[in-house]
Motif scaffolding. Sequence first.
Motif, PDB file in Angstrom:
ATOM      1  N   ILE A 126      -2.264   9.741   8.394  1.00 19.35           N
ATOM      2  CA  ILE A 126      -2.227   9.612   6.948  1.00 19.35           C
ATOM      3  C   ILE A 126      -0.579   9.753   6.568  1.00 19.35           C
ATOM      4  CG2 ILE A 126      -2.772  10.890   4.770  1.00 19.35           C
ATOM      5  CD1 ILE A 126      -5.509  11.448   5.958  1.00 19.35           C
ATOM      6  N   GLU A 127       0.035  10.855   7.190  1.00 15.25           N
ATOM      7  CA  GLU A 127       1.366  10.846   6.804  1.00 15.25           C
ATOM      8  C   GLU A 127       2.232   9.619   7.140  1.00 15.25           C
ATOM      9  OE1 GLU A 127       1.812  15.804   6.783  1.00 15.25           O
ATOM     10  OE2 GLU A 127       2.508  14.630   8.533  1.00 15.25           O
ATOM     11  N   GLY A 128       1.794   8.803   7.864  1.00 18.56           N
ATOM     12  CA  GLY A 128       2.642   7.573   8.365  1.00 18.56           C
ATOM     13  C   GLY A 128       1.873   6.262   7.680  1.00 18.56           C
ATOM     14  N   ARG A 129       1.220   6.449   6.779  1.00 22.18           N
ATOM     15  CA  ARG A 129       0.454   5.219   6.350  1.00 22.18           C
ATOM     16  C   ARG A 129       1.431   4.767   5.087  1.00 22.18           C
ATOM     17  NH1 ARG A 129      -5.667   5.892   4.277  1.00 22.18           N
ATOM     18  NH2 ARG A 129      -4.703   7.854   3.236  1.00 22.18           N
ATOM     19  N   PHE A 130       1.106   3.384   4.859  1.00 20.02           N
ATOM     20  CA  PHE A 130       1.960   2.863   4.000  1.00 20.02           C
ATOM     21  C   PHE A 130       1.388   1.385   3.695  1.00 20.02           C
ATOM     22  CE2 PHE A 130       4.557   1.708   7.348  1.00 20.02           C
ATOM     23  CZ  PHE A 130       5.058   0.318   7.067  1.00 20.02           C
ATOM     24  N   THR A 131       1.391   0.554   2.699  1.00 20.63           N
ATOM     25  CA  THR A 131       0.614  -0.490   2.244  1.00 20.63           C
ATOM     26  C   THR A 131       1.624  -1.404   1.448  1.00 20.63           C
ATOM     27  OG1 THR A 131      -0.193   0.272   0.131  1.00 20.63           O
ATOM     28  CG2 THR A 131      -1.590   0.379   2.054  1.00 20.63           C
ATOM     29  N   CYS A 132       1.427  -2.680   1.666  1.00 18.95           N
ATOM     30  CA  CYS A 132       2.236  -3.833   0.976  1.00 18.95           C
ATOM     31  C   CYS A 132       1.981  -3.605  -0.541  1.00 18.95           C
ATOM     32  CB  CYS A 132       2.041  -5.130   1.442  1.00 18.95           C
ATOM     33  SG  CYS A 132       2.640  -6.293   0.369  1.00 18.95           S
ATOM     34  N   ALA A 133       2.876  -3.678  -1.331  1.00 18.82           N
ATOM     35  CA  ALA A 133       2.793  -3.235  -2.673  1.00 18.82           C
ATOM     36  C   ALA A 133       2.170  -4.634  -3.399  1.00 18.82           C
ATOM     37  CB  ALA A 133       4.041  -2.874  -3.236  1.00 18.82           C
ATOM     38  N   LYS A 134       2.280  -5.732  -2.662  1.00 15.90           N
ATOM     39  CA  LYS A 134       1.892  -7.064  -3.281  1.00 15.90           C
ATOM     40  C   LYS A 134       0.220  -7.307  -2.866  1.00 15.90           C
ATOM     41  CE  LYS A 134       3.461 -11.873  -3.594  1.00 15.90           C
ATOM     42  NZ  LYS A 134       4.397 -12.477  -2.762  1.00 15.90           N
ATOM     43  N   CYS A 135       0.056  -7.309  -1.797  1.00 14.15           N
ATOM     44  CA  CYS A 135      -1.218  -7.802  -1.066  1.00 14.15           C
ATOM     45  C   CYS A 135      -2.065  -6.589  -0.424  1.00 14.15           C
ATOM     46  CB  CYS A 135      -1.378  -8.939  -0.215  1.00 14.15           C
ATOM     47  SG  CYS A 135      -0.716  -8.094   1.591  1.00 14.15           S
ATOM     48  N   ARG A 163       3.187  -1.308  12.725  1.00 20.82           N
ATOM     49  CA  ARG A 163       4.360  -1.553  11.925  1.00 20.82           C
ATOM     50  C   ARG A 163       4.304  -3.116  11.515  1.00 20.82           C
ATOM     51  NH1 ARG A 163       7.675   0.860  16.155  1.00 20.82           N
ATOM     52  NH2 ARG A 163       7.853   3.149  15.654  1.00 20.82           N
ATOM     53  N   PRO A 164       4.879  -3.785  10.465  1.00 23.39           N
ATOM     54  CA  PRO A 164       5.012  -5.199  10.218  1.00 23.39           C
ATOM     55  C   PRO A 164       5.827  -5.509  11.420  1.00 23.39           C
ATOM     56  CG  PRO A 164       5.988  -3.905   8.386  1.00 23.39           C
ATOM     57  CD  PRO A 164       5.463  -2.898   9.296  1.00 23.39           C
ATOM     58  N   LYS A 165       5.406  -7.055  11.609  1.00 26.40           N
ATOM     59  CA  LYS A 165       5.987  -7.666  12.817  1.00 26.40           C
ATOM     60  C   LYS A 165       7.729  -7.907  12.355  1.00 26.40           C
ATOM     61  CE  LYS A 165       1.951 -10.081  14.355  1.00 26.40           C
ATOM     62  NZ  LYS A 165       1.291 -10.293  13.317  1.00 26.40           N
ATOM     63  N   MET A 166       7.993  -8.064  11.368  1.00 28.79           N
ATOM     64  CA  MET A 166       9.510  -8.010  10.877  1.00 28.79           C
ATOM     65  C   MET A 166       9.669  -6.953  10.086  1.00 28.79           C
ATOM     66  SD  MET A 166      11.705 -11.165   9.063  1.00 28.79           S
ATOM     67  CE  MET A 166      10.994 -12.217   9.690  1.00 28.79           C
ATOM     68  N   ARG A 167      10.640  -6.195  10.299  1.00 29.26           N
ATOM     69  CA  ARG A 167      10.805  -4.705   9.809  1.00 29.26           C
ATOM     70  C   ARG A 167      10.960  -5.208   8.125  1.00 29.26           C
ATOM     71  NH1 ARG A 167      13.480   0.128  11.382  1.00 29.26           N
ATOM     72  NH2 ARG A 167      14.308   1.368   9.270  1.00 29.26           N
ATOM     73  N   GLY A 168      10.444  -4.423   7.129  1.00 30.14           N
ATOM     74  CA  GLY A 168      10.734  -4.466   5.904  1.00 30.14           C
ATOM     75  C   GLY A 168       9.796  -6.037   5.227  1.00 30.14           C
ATOM     76  N   VAL A 169       9.201  -6.656   6.000  1.00 32.86           N
ATOM     77  CA  VAL A 169       8.445  -7.761   5.490  1.00 32.86           C
ATOM     78  C   VAL A 169       6.896  -7.646   5.612  1.00 32.86           C
ATOM     79  CG1 VAL A 169       8.444 -10.378   5.496  1.00 32.86           C
ATOM     80  CG2 VAL A 169      10.554  -9.102   5.785  1.00 32.86           C
ATOM     81  N   ASP A 225       3.233  -8.866   7.005  1.00 36.25           N
ATOM     82  CA  ASP A 225       2.755  -9.897   7.875  1.00 36.25           C
ATOM     83  C   ASP A 225       1.787 -10.952   7.119  1.00 36.25           C
ATOM     84  OD1 ASP A 225       3.885  -8.332   9.703  1.00 36.25           O
ATOM     85  OD2 ASP A 225       1.905  -7.449  10.619  1.00 36.25           O
ATOM     86  N   VAL A 226       1.282 -10.465   6.128  1.00 36.86           N
ATOM     87  CA  VAL A 226       0.378 -11.292   5.405  1.00 36.86           C
ATOM     88  C   VAL A 226       1.028 -12.314   4.146  1.00 36.86           C
ATOM     89  CG1 VAL A 226      -1.858 -11.350   4.036  1.00 36.86           C
ATOM     90  CG2 VAL A 226      -1.402  -9.522   5.972  1.00 36.86           C
ATOM     91  N   CYS A 227       1.689 -11.440   3.354  1.00 34.40           N
ATOM     92  CA  CYS A 227       2.341 -12.204   2.178  1.00 34.40           C
ATOM     93  C   CYS A 227       3.663 -11.994   2.018  1.00 34.40           C
ATOM     94  CB  CYS A 227       1.361 -11.569   0.841  1.00 34.40           C
ATOM     95  SG  CYS A 227       2.361 -10.023   0.592  1.00 34.40           S
ATOM     96  N   GLU A 228       4.289 -11.812   3.057  1.00 32.74           N
ATOM     97  CA  GLU A 228       5.784 -11.738   3.052  1.00 32.74           C
ATOM     98  C   GLU A 228       6.387 -10.941   2.044  1.00 32.74           C
ATOM     99  OE1 GLU A 228       7.422 -15.738   3.705  1.00 32.74           O
ATOM    100  OE2 GLU A 228       6.420 -15.887   5.841  1.00 32.74           O
ATOM    101  N   GLY A 229       5.943 -10.222   1.392  1.00 33.83           N
ATOM    102  CA  GLY A 229       6.062  -9.314   0.288  1.00 33.83           C
ATOM    103  C   GLY A 229       7.333  -8.340   1.086  1.00 33.83           C
ATOM    104  N   THR A 230       7.963  -7.701   0.012  1.00 30.51           N
ATOM    105  CA  THR A 230       9.052  -6.765   0.570  1.00 30.51           C
ATOM    106  C   THR A 230       9.112  -5.308   0.168  1.00 30.51           C
ATOM    107  OG1 THR A 230      10.772  -7.671  -0.805  1.00 30.51           O
ATOM    108  CG2 THR A 230      10.756  -8.541   1.385  1.00 30.51           C
ATOM    109  N   GLU A 231       8.096  -5.233  -0.705  1.00 28.69           N
ATOM    110  CA  GLU A 231       7.807  -3.831  -1.439  1.00 28.69           C
ATOM    111  C   GLU A 231       6.697  -3.181  -0.786  1.00 28.69           C
ATOM    112  OE1 GLU A 231       9.272  -2.703  -4.500  1.00 28.69           O
ATOM    113  OE2 GLU A 231      11.070  -4.425  -4.405  1.00 28.69           O
ATOM    114  N   PHE A 232       6.769  -1.777  -0.546  1.00 28.90           N
ATOM    115  CA  PHE A 232       5.615  -1.180  -0.161  1.00 28.90           C
ATOM    116  C   PHE A 232       5.642   0.152  -0.669  1.00 28.90           C
ATOM    117  CE2 PHE A 232       7.491  -3.808   3.410  1.00 28.90           C
ATOM    118  CZ  PHE A 232       6.391  -4.576   4.043  1.00 28.90           C
TER     119      PHE A 232
END
Length: 218
Positions: free
Chosen positions: A125-134, A144-150, A152-159
């Motif tokens: 729970i302490e390490g959980r985060f979600t994409c703010a867009k999808c 972790r996202p495959k590319m740091r800060g991006v 994997d699903v929608c290429e959003g950069t806000e978490f």
Amino acid sequence: MTDLILLGPPGAGKGTQAKEIAAKHGLMQLSTGDMLRAAVQAKTEIGRRAKAIMDKGELVPDSVVVKIISDRIDQPDCKAGVIFDGFPRNLPQAEALDEVLKSKGRKLDAVIELKVDDSQLIRRIEGRFTCAKCGEGYHDRFKRPKMRGVCDVCEGTEFARRPDDTAETVTKRLMVYYRETSPLIGYYYCKGNLRRVDGMASIEEVSQAIDAVLAQIK
Ligand code: AP5
């Protein structure tokens, strides 16, 4: 039609696995937590009442969540079957669900309990985060996202991180789980539809174990 419950403490992987099962088996994920968070975001009357309760890690009144589920299950996208994620949360909700399903000519096919140690739940729970867009879910260490800060699903950069994912609230949510929700393990065991899965394994391995349960009940 297949109707399932994913039962387990906060951080057990219910949401993660519900999304996998939904995608693989064409079922609809019904997460009362997600529905309540959407109501909070939309600032509806239910959302306004639920916010303070959720931030404290307590349970929203049964009448509210039972009505949400009862209305939602009538939608056409629930026809092939649903995965209840985070519902029911106590015996009155479980009994209400029995009634709701019966009145709609449906029945529970299985209740899958995800078993995870408390120390691991807190780490998750302490390490959980979600994409703010999808809304795709991630973890600082385990997913972790495959590319740091991006995303994997929608290429959003806000978490985003959930406001109830603090160390203090997690402890409260765990206590609520053991007091209110864990008696459901006995309730469904006695009804004969409880299946246990080792939720300590990797996301992929847990998913395969759930697939095996689904293959048995179909
Ligand atoms: P809700 O949203 O239902 O939260 P919860 O039950 O506390 O469960 P979580 O979402 O925290 O955990 P999860 O099991 O889904 O884990 P996840 O897959 O994200 O409820 C929130 C609040 O809403 C409640 O406190 C209450 O106030 C209210 N509420 C909701 N329903 C209600 C109801 N029916 N009645 C009354 N009130 C209600 O996984 C966690 C992390 O671990 C993720 O980062 C994931 O990537 C990672 N992970 C998952 N599986 C694994 C694995 N196998 N290995 C390694 N990492 C993993």
